[in-house]
Design an enzyme around this catalytic site. Structure first.
Site, PDB file in Angstrom:
ATOM      1  N   CYS B  91       0.843  -1.204   0.000  1.00  0.00           N
ATOM      2  CA  CYS B  91       0.000   0.000   0.000  1.00  0.00           C
ATOM      3  C   CYS B  91       0.877   1.253   0.000  1.00  0.00           C
ATOM      4  O   CYS B  91       1.519   1.524  -1.032  1.00  0.00           O
ATOM      5  CB  CYS B  91      -0.951  -0.063   1.203  1.00  0.00           C
ATOM      6  SG  CYS B  91      -2.354   1.044   1.051  1.00  0.00           S
ATOM      7  N   HIS B 208      -3.440  -5.602   1.309  1.00  0.00           N
ATOM      8  CA  HIS B 208      -2.688  -5.816   2.554  1.00  0.00           C
ATOM      9  C   HIS B 208      -2.663  -7.298   2.964  1.00  0.00           C
ATOM     10  O   HIS B 208      -3.582  -7.758   3.665  1.00  0.00           O
ATOM     11  CB  HIS B 208      -3.374  -5.024   3.692  1.00  0.00           C
ATOM     12  CG  HIS B 208      -3.194  -3.553   3.659  1.00  0.00           C
ATOM     13  ND1 HIS B 208      -2.262  -2.895   4.414  1.00  0.00           N
ATOM     14  CD2 HIS B 208      -3.827  -2.589   2.944  1.00  0.00           C
ATOM     15  CE1 HIS B 208      -2.339  -1.596   4.209  1.00  0.00           C
ATOM     16  NE2 HIS B 208      -3.281  -1.373   3.315  1.00  0.00           N
ATOM     17  N   GLU B 210      -0.958  -8.624   5.272  1.00  0.00           N
ATOM     18  CA  GLU B 210      -0.849  -8.745   6.741  1.00  0.00           C
ATOM     19  C   GLU B 210      -2.224  -8.618   7.411  1.00  0.00           C
ATOM     20  O   GLU B 210      -2.382  -8.934   8.581  1.00  0.00           O
ATOM     21  CB  GLU B 210       0.135  -7.701   7.299  1.00  0.00           C
ATOM     22  CG  GLU B 210      -0.397  -6.291   7.484  1.00  0.00           C
ATOM     23  CD  GLU B 210      -0.472  -5.470   6.194  1.00  0.00           C
ATOM     24  OE1 GLU B 210      -0.222  -6.036   5.110  1.00  0.00           O
ATOM     25  OE2 GLU B 210      -0.816  -4.279   6.290  1.00  0.00           O
TER      26      GLU B 210
END
Lengths: 83, 251, 667, 83
Positions: B91, B208, B210
């Site tokens: 990002c 993302h 994560e």
């Protein structure tokens, strides 16, 4: 007739300009500490069809006042030239 | 490769806010030691992998990632990447990599003119890069996005190079892998959600991973991506990958 | 001792929004006539916003004690609730209604900034946000402009600041056409014992201002009374405050880091009345005074006068008192985060605040007489039942014909803005930063935040059906608390505490004050019944539409923010049907009651009817039974019946996993 | 010497400009259908300290090229006047 309007919309001087402040702060990392007081606003270009320059001027004035600029936060200025 | 400690450095700019999320996700690998790299420092602390996390570095003022690129640490990151070091940007991290020229192209405002945060589906591209090497081909992954300037753009020449060198790592798609404008959340050119560089040591993606790397949150598709990267680069045992792939091959 | 500033009159006081009797009281306190700077200080500190003078009498009747309470409401900026394993939760909700009506984007953005500062000024790290928004008729262009601006403002500020939005509500009714309500809530976590307090003591300790520089923001009231308002000064008066989320993030990280040094005596964020409020509240609490040198305050605009610096409400600023001798240690943290800081004063013995400008004493006032709980005035307002209240009693359900086009009505309800999906709004908020939001992939009746440090789960919600409160303030406010508790219990959590944002009309209007008193009584009764003490909150009066011959208040809107806890993520209960073949049960009794329903209001256009029937004991029994079911994992999902009734509840449960349902009613 | 730079940064013509498109669209309901081709970019003003105008020009050029504008997606132009 067709005219091109080049409009600058800047935040009122009294207002805090967070973007300008952050960019001013980063000039030292660029090795340009001599650049200060960065202020960031919008530049808008548009085409306007009108009978005369004065009529074109009124139309752009109305567009700025009612849509493009927020009078509470921003001032605007513009120049006109025939397309 | 012996099971020595793998050092990962997560860069923290003022305004980064997904740094701790990335650290939590990477700390799940027992062989990895993760440490923060403050943007004012010049030392990458012998990192084997440098990660640029998500967030709003410098408030995303002017352009997302524009100001962060001038932080002292970025000189070290550019040098590290130039020497073949592995760099992964997510990002805001992807935006900083493009702004600093480590990756081609730019991330423009979403076509909706609005910030978007929701789950999206992405398809890994078979391009023999570490980040996609171990992912099941043709299997869409559900990975969330959260950005206002995520529309990847590159001019014709750059796009041709990206195509010829197979640098695309992920594209937006439907749950069933179909690629069409309605499944493209921000208008990215050719539905591109992530790319790597020619030397395949710098990776950038808008979604993302994560944020989909912990069963408690009900989605571990992002863990597959991290597993693929860490396994291929450092031969680390995968946390989720094997069970998932076995499952996908059977079903 | 005579300060050089020119003396004031009762006329100046009136222009500053003070009553004549308040002007007399100030002269008594000072033992002389106040100068303009001193009178401005009293005017902001005794304003409704800072002193709660027209509401504190009733706020004190709310239950504020509870087993899990660490800091009592009012003691600190936000109440502290014990959430186990050495951690506490600080949470609060506040309004930014009037600034948002003027400039929706910045009004809402600065609202988010302000509420988050209230949390981290206590040393707690904000971990989740919610917001409750109310607008007028969605068909009006003005409403669309306000909605777009407010949502983008909340999103841009919150997303950059990096705190996930876990819940909220959006409600539309013509009563809010001219006066939207923007209530923002923040929830933070802190280790017990590592909190910071809004106090000041220790003569000789330095007073720091940290963060953004000071401009002429938000001081209109005082300006028009200053007498020296000329064309020039009016021009450079910023009508709006601009939020800087990037500066706020630096302030957050630096504040939490500087608290850990142990060198901070006390701190407070600068909200309303800026330097005046923080210096006086901290001094009153610590029973000390301050010398403040206003010319040392970093300013953004040239030639600012003493009273402008004192009253400025510029955003992203903190006041901190640092232990003498440990300045370097503290300044190193500010420098690491590139935060502007300056020493603007020192703590002194006694309770006086002495403000200087270039060495000249411009104001000398007693701190305690300025503050809520000290000398600030407290009023008992009269109240009387409004005419419309008896009208609501005349509603008779039999006057409503049983419709034959039920499908059409069902689609009307599902498509109504108050019920239809709010995805257009919340997709603009980052709901996942922090990788702890369980409700992303498991929608539930409350926002569910996994606490990585303790393994527990914090549940949170904001609720208020203002139509019910308008119909019957006491019952309506009880229902608001009950519904918030029900949402938490449906999600598997045990309710712990409440914060409230009380949005009402003009307190000097007895019919409005009747609504306020009724709402407080209903809220208090429900909070006691559910054992959810009120940890703090905010009062916003003067929410109204001014017409040529009358002023119409908005619906009385006591927004309830409630938090709850569960021991582990396994106890989290979603709201969606899980698998075909599961049986569907309805808990609680159904009554032939459509009072104040969305159906009655928007389909039959009936404006006045009673609040729905509500019995607090039935509610307690229902929630206890529900808690046993969820704790024991005896059910797959649970969803609260609210706006739109049972039909909408079943539809919403079906949407989650694209499942339907087969329902037999008794006939 | 101090100079004021007025900088316009506009997206390349070829680029899709969703903001400009949205604003063009709303000109109609403002009663100004004669206004078309709205394009929105940034206007930045800053102060630069330099020995001469040419030196000021080089500094502003460097700031634009390295930070203020991204050549991949934007063009820039600026004017200078002494403060």
């Amino acid at each position: 007739m067709k005219f091109i309007a080049e409009i600058d919309i800047m935040p009122h001087k009294a207002l805090l300009d967070p973007q300008g402040k952050a960019v001013s702060g980063s000039m030292k990392n660029l090795g340009l500490p001599e650049i200060t007081d960065v202020r960031i606003g919008k530049h808008i270009s548009l085409l306007v069809e009108a009978e005369s320059e004065t009529e074109a001027k009124t139309k752009v004035e109305k567009a700025c006042r009612e849509l493009l600029a927020n009078p509470i936060m921003e001032d605007f200025s513009f120049s006109l030239k025939s397309a | 490769m012996p099971n020595s400690v793998i050092r990962v450095g997560v860069v923290v700019f003022p305004g980064s806010n997904c740094d701790q999320d990335m650290i939590d996700a990477l700390s799940a690998y027992p062989e990895v030691s993760v440490n923060k790299l403050w943007h004012k420092e010049h030392d990458l602390q012998q990192s084997d992998l440098v990660v640029l996390p998500g967030g709003f570095s410098f408030g995303d003022y002017l352009r997302s990632g524009a100001i962060a690129r001038f932080s002292p640490i970025m000189r070290e990151v550019i040098d590290f990447a130039g020497k073949g070091g592995n760099v992964f940007g997510v990002c805001n991290g992807f935006q900083v990599l493009c702004e600093s020229g480590l990756l081609p192209g730019a991330l423009l405002h979403n076509t909706s003119n609005r910030f978007i945060c929701r789950n999206t589906w992405i398809m890994p591209e078979p391009n023999n890069s570490a980040i996609t090497a171990k992912l099941a081909p043709g299997q869409a992954l559900q990975v969330p996005i959260a950005h206002g300037e995520g529309r990847f753009y590159a001019n014709e020449d750059t796009l041709r190079m990206i195509r010829d060198e197979q640098q695309v790592i992920f594209r937006y798609c439907s749950e069933y892998g179909e690629k069409a404008d309605e499944y493209n959340p921000n208008g990215a050119i050719e539905h591109i959600a992530g790319i790597c560089n020619q030397k395949r040591n710098v990776f950038g993606m808008m979604p993302h991973p994560e944020r989909a790397a912990d069963a408690v949150l009900g989605n571990t598709d992002g863990r597959l991506i991290l597993d693929s990267l860490m396994h291929t680069l450092f031969d680390l045992p995968a946390l989720v990958l094997d069970t998932h792939n076995a499952h996908s091959v059977v079903s | 001792m005579q300060t050089t500033d020119q003396l004031t009159t009762v006329e100046t006081a009136k222009k500053l929004g003070l009553l004549p009797e308040e002007f007399e009281r100030i002269k008594e306190i000072l033992g002389r006539t106040p100068n303009f700077t001193e009178l401005s200080i009293f005017s902001v500190m005794w304003s409704e916003h800072c002193s709660y003078k027209n509401s504190i009498v009733w706020l004190k009747t709310l239950p504020r004690e509870g087993a899990g309470m660490l800091a009592k409401a009012g003691e600190e900026n936000a109440g502290l609730v014990d959430i186990g394993k050495g951690y506490a939760c600080a949470f609060k909700i506040e309004s930014h209604n009037h600034p948002s009506a003027l400039e929706p984007y910045q009004g809402a953005a600065t609202g988010v900034g302000g509420i988050n500062r209230d949390i981290f000024t206590m040393g707690a790290r904000p971990v989740a946000q919610l917001n409750s928004l109310r607008f007028g008729n969605l068909k009006l262009d003005k409403t669309r402009w306000l909605l777009k601006g407010v949502v983008k403002g909340i999103g841009d500020y919150g997303n950059a600041f990096g705190i996930p939005v876990l819940g909220g509500e959006v409600f539309f009714d013509p009563c809010y056409n001219e006066n939207p309500l923007v209530n923002a809530m923040s929830v933070g976590i802190v280790k017990v014992g590592e909190t910071a307090s809004a106090t000041s003591y220790g003569a000789g300790n330095h007073v720091y201002i940290v963060g953004s520089s000071t401009g002429k923001d938000g001081i209109h009231g005082a300006t028009f009374a200053s007498g020296d308002l000329n064309e020039e000064s009016a021009k450079d008066l910023p009508a709006v405050q601009v939020g800087d989320p990037f500066q706020e993030k630096l302030l957050l990280e630096a504040t939490l880091e500087v608290i850990k040094t142990g060198a901070i005596i006390g701190m407070q964020d600068m909200g309303a009345a800026g330097i005046t409020c923080s210096t006086s509240e901290m001094s009153a609490k610590g029973e000390h005074g301050m010398n403040i040198w206003l010319d040392k305050v970093p300013t953004r605009q040239e030639g600012m006068q003493a009273w402008e610096i004192l009253l400025s409400e510029s955003q992203e600023r903190m006041l901190m008192v640092v232990e003498a001798g440990r300045e370097a240690e503290v300044e190193a943290v500010f420098d690491k985060w590139d935060l502007h800081h300056a020493i603007i004063g020192e703590v002194i013995e006694g309770g006086r605040l002495k403000y200087y400008m270039k060495g000249e004493l411009v104001a000398d006032v007693p701190a305690n007489d300025l503050v809520l709980g000290g000398g600030a005035p407290i009023y008992h307002r009269e109240y009387k039942e409004p005419a419309y209240f008896s009208e609501t009693k005349k509603f008779d359900i039999n006057s409503i014909p049983e419709p034959d086009n039920l499908k059409e009505i069902a689609l009307h309800l599902l498509g109504h803005p108050n019920i239809a999906s709010k995805r257009w709004v919340y997709d603009q908020y980052d709901s996942m930063v922090g990788t702890a939001n369980i409700s992303t992939n498991k929608p539930a009746d409350a926002g569910l935040l996994y606490l990585k440090d303790t393994g527990k789960v914090l549940a949170m919600t904001v609720d208020c059906n203002a139509r019910y409160v308008h119909a019957d303030p006491e019952t309506g406010a009880s229902i608001a608390v009950a519904e918030a508790a029900r949402n938490l219990v449906c999600s598997g959590a045990k309710p712990l505490g409440v914060t409230n944002c009380l949005n009402f009309g003009n307190p000097y209007n007895p019919e409005v004050y009747w609504q306020f008193v009724g709402a407080i009584k209903g809220m208090g009764a429900a909070c006691r019944a559910f054992d959810t003490p009120v940890t703090g909150g905010n009062v916003s009066f003067y929410n109204q539409t001014v017409l040529d011959n009358s002023t119409v208040p908005v619906f009385p809107t006591p927004t309830i923010g409630m938090i709850g806890l569960m021991d582990s993520p396994e106890e989290a209960m979603g709201l969606g049907f899980e698998s075909a073949g599961d049986l569907i049960f309805m808990l609680g009794s159904s009554r032939n009651d459509i009072s104040s329903s969305q159906y009655l209001s928007s389909w039959h256009k009936v404006a006045l009817s009673p609040a729905p029937a509500f019995n607090i004991n039935d509610e307690l029994v229902l929630q206890a039974a529900l808690a046993t079911l969820t704790k024991g994992k005896l059910i797959e999902s649970a969803h609260d019946v609210s706006d739109g009734g049972l039909f909408v509840t079943l539809a919403e449960s079906g949407f989650v996993n694209s499942l339907g349902c087969d329902i037999q009613s008794e006939q």
